[in-house]
Design a protein around this motif. Structure first.
Motif, short mmCIF file in Angstrom:
data_model
loop_
_atom_site.label_atom_id
_atom_site.label_comp_id
_atom_site.label_asym_id
_atom_site.label_seq_id
_atom_site.Cartn_x
_atom_site.Cartn_y
_atom_site.Cartn_z
N THR A 30 0.72 -1.16 0.08
CA THR A 30 0.08 -0.01 -0.03
C THR A 30 1.01 0.88 -0.08
O THR A 30 2.05 1.24 0.91
CB THR A 30 -0.87 0.07 1.16
N VAL A 31 0.79 1.94 -1.11
CA VAL A 31 1.47 3.24 -1.17
C VAL A 31 0.88 4.50 -0.34
O VAL A 31 -0.20 4.90 -0.99
CB VAL A 31 1.91 3.77 -2.59
N LEU A 32 1.33 4.97 0.60
CA LEU A 32 0.84 5.98 1.35
C LEU A 32 1.38 7.18 0.84
O LEU A 32 2.63 7.49 0.76
CB LEU A 32 1.39 5.80 2.83
N LEU A 33 0.55 8.05 0.12
CA LEU A 33 0.98 9.29 -0.23
C LEU A 33 1.05 10.51 0.32
O LEU A 33 0.14 11.21 0.84
CB LEU A 33 0.07 9.59 -1.71
N ILE A 34 2.48 10.54 1.04
CA ILE A 34 2.52 11.62 1.95
C ILE A 34 2.79 12.87 1.44
O ILE A 34 2.33 13.97 1.95
CB ILE A 34 3.82 11.06 2.79
N ASP A 35 3.34 13.08 0.29
CA ASP A 35 3.60 14.11 -0.58
C ASP A 35 3.46 13.84 -1.94
O ASP A 35 4.21 13.09 -2.67
CB ASP A 35 5.08 14.60 -0.23
N ARG A 36 2.36 14.55 -2.58
CA ARG A 36 1.93 14.34 -3.76
C ARG A 36 2.53 15.42 -4.94
O ARG A 36 2.48 15.28 -6.14
CB ARG A 36 0.48 14.39 -4.01
N GLY A 37 3.52 15.98 -4.43
CA GLY A 37 4.38 17.00 -5.10
C GLY A 37 5.40 16.65 -5.87
O GLY A 37 5.84 15.34 -5.99
N GLN A 38 5.93 17.53 -7.10
CA GLN A 38 7.12 17.21 -7.58
C GLN A 38 8.28 17.09 -6.82
O GLN A 38 8.49 17.75 -5.59
CB GLN A 38 7.46 18.15 -8.39
N LYS A 39 9.09 15.78 -7.05
CA LYS A 39 10.59 15.93 -6.00
C LYS A 39 11.34 17.01 -6.20
O LYS A 39 11.49 17.73 -7.51
CB LYS A 39 11.25 14.62 -6.68
N GLN A 40 11.65 17.54 -4.93
CA GLN A 40 12.78 18.67 -5.28
C GLN A 40 14.16 18.16 -6.00
O GLN A 40 14.80 19.18 -6.50
CB GLN A 40 13.28 19.37 -3.98
N VAL A 41 14.44 17.00 -5.83
CA VAL A 41 15.71 16.65 -6.24
C VAL A 41 15.57 15.44 -7.23
O VAL A 41 14.93 14.55 -6.87
CB VAL A 41 16.72 16.02 -5.28
N SER A 42 15.89 15.44 -8.34
CA SER A 42 15.62 14.32 -9.52
C SER A 42 16.40 13.16 -9.20
O SER A 42 17.62 13.22 -8.48
CB SER A 42 15.93 14.76 -10.77
N SER A 43 15.94 12.02 -9.59
CA SER A 43 16.72 10.57 -9.31
C SER A 43 18.01 10.96 -9.71
O SER A 43 19.25 10.42 -9.40
CB SER A 43 15.84 9.62 -9.59
N SER A 44 18.19 11.40 -11.21
CA SER A 44 19.41 11.45 -12.02
C SER A 44 20.27 12.33 -11.26
O SER A 44 21.47 12.00 -11.17
CB SER A 44 19.05 12.43 -13.42
N PHE A 103 -4.06 6.99 -0.33
CA PHE A 103 -3.01 5.82 -0.51
C PHE A 103 -3.55 4.94 -1.88
O PHE A 103 -4.72 5.12 -2.16
CB PHE A 103 -2.96 5.22 0.86
N ILE A 104 -2.95 4.07 -2.16
CA ILE A 104 -3.10 3.31 -3.07
C ILE A 104 -2.63 1.91 -2.79
O ILE A 104 -1.49 1.72 -2.38
CB ILE A 104 -2.18 3.53 -4.59
N HIS A 105 -3.71 0.98 -2.81
CA HIS A 105 -3.53 -0.47 -2.67
C HIS A 105 -3.13 -1.20 -3.77
O HIS A 105 -3.52 -1.01 -4.90
CB HIS A 105 -4.72 -1.17 -2.24
N ASP A 106 -1.74 -1.72 -3.66
CA ASP A 106 -1.22 -2.46 -4.74
C ASP A 106 -0.77 -3.71 -4.18
O ASP A 106 -0.71 -4.07 -3.14
CB ASP A 106 -0.13 -1.71 -5.46
#
Ligand code: 2P0
Length: 359
Positions: free
Chosen positions: A209-223, A347-350
């Motif tokens: 289950t994904v708990l959506l704590i912050d639905r915004g854009q990430k401040q730091v990209s994974s790259s 949240f999203i159950h997966d």
């Protein structure tokens, strides 16, 4: 150029080709964080393929009027033209040119949609690049019908990796390994493979289950995050630890030892974020609510003995992992204790799923 993945057909080019595919997101248990050119991971990673969080993509290729014309790419997200996605796709197409030379003959229209909301903080790069790669290998199949499905899926993982490293793990279902591991035959830096060692049945339908704590854009990209592992003071120790964790995790997956599985998975999540916190420059992607949720999970596990644990992606959201047989209890725990910490209580159950599909 790798011969295994070159395109052999010299068929006549059809004027128009349409393909459609879907691919799920995945959640890493042993994390990929740090890479070399081109998209070669610094350590092996191992993930659960998910089921409900997925991308569906429709690719249409139309013959160019003049072969020398620059390829036009149009991208539609949920039927809305989204020019901001085009540079990433252009870069991807340039990178895979040697393996998909047919692309030069066509202009491309990509129509894509995600089952999870765009503003969920769930990265769509893994499912998105995997779905596009499955569309591309289907084009290849239409030009060269004798290709075997297993080879197509391997090439899809290879292509997806060049778009986004973690996307290589979203082609096949179940437990997926990406990155060469000294003890695992068949493991590769170039594409991901389903793990071939024994897996206890409890992991076949594990819940996330994904708990959506912050639905915004990430401040730091994974790259950027990956690049900060170059010259990181703890990089070499971390990469060695990940290799050992793969070996250990395989033994817990085989035996069904949930206590050790949970310890290792939580340690991986916290180590990933610890690496971020001591990069130069340092950064923090966890939010105060992430910590609240982690502490509640630990208390709940202590009190109830229900084997629920967490993992984290490169963001503030918390993935709650648990065996299917505890679904009722854990859903109640989420309703009573956790959803209040989620943005808009979302949240999203997966759960573990079967991987990408040609449609
Ligand atoms: C993973 N993550 O193993 C790790 C853990 C995030 C945290 O792979 O630059 O989007 O496209 O290869 O795959 C996110 O990085 O990075 C990621 P690129 P990607 O899932």
């Amino acid at each position: 150029m790798l011969e295994e993945f070159t395109f052999l057909a010299t068929a006549k080019w059809p004027k128009n080709i349409q393909t459609k595919a879907t691919a799920p997101s995945n959640i890493a248990l042993v994390k990929y964080w740090g890479k070399e050119d081109i998209q070669i991971p610094k350590n092996t990673s191992l993930s659960f393929t998910l089921s409900n969080c997925k991308t569906t993509t429709f690719l249409e290729l139309e013959e160019k009027k003049e072969a020398i014309e620059e390829t036009q790419i149009r991208v539609f997200l949920d039927d809305k033209e989204t020019p901001s996605f085009v540079p990433k796709i252009q870069k991807f197409f340039r990178l895979i040119d040697a393996y998909c030379p047919y692309l030069k003959h066509y202009n491309a229209t990509i129509r894509t949609s995600n089952t999870f909301p765009h503003s969920s903080g769930i990265a769509s790069s893994a499912s998105g690049m995997a779905a596009l790669a499955l569309c591309l290998v289907q084009v290849e199949k239409s030009l060269q019908p004798e290709i075997l499905e297993a080879d197509l899926r391997k090439k899809a993982s290879f292509l997806a990796r060049l778009g986004s490293g973690s996307a290589s793990r979203s082609i096949d279902g179940g437990l997926i390994l990406w990155g060469k591991h000294q003890e695992i035959d068949g493991s590769s830096d170039l594409f991901a493979v389903p793990i071939s060692s024994k897996i206890d049945p409890i992991f076949k339908d594990y819940q996330d289950t994904v708990l959506l704590i912050d639905r915004g854009q990430k401040q730091v990209s994974s790259s950027l995050g990956h690049s900060l592992m170059n010259g990181h003071p703890f990089a070499e120790a971390r990469f060695a630890q990940a290799q050992n964790n793969i070996t250990e995790l395989q033994s817990y997956l085989a035996s069904g030892n949930l206590k050790e599985f949970m310890r290792l998975v939580e340690s991986e999540a916290l180590t990933l974020h610890a690496m971020m916190m001591c990069s130069r420059p340092y950064f923090i992607l966890m939010a105060p609510q992430t910590m609240e949720v982690i502490h509640k999970i630990w208390s709940y596990r202590d009190e109830t003995k229900i084997p629920v644990c967490f993992t984290l992606d490169a963001g503030a959201n918390v993935h709650l992992l648990y065996p299917k047989k505890y679904t009722t209890e854990v859903h109640e725990f989420i309703e009573q204790e956790l959803k209040q910490h989620c943005q808009d209580q979302a949240f999203i159950h997966d759960e573990v799923g079967a991987g990408g599909e040609f449609l």
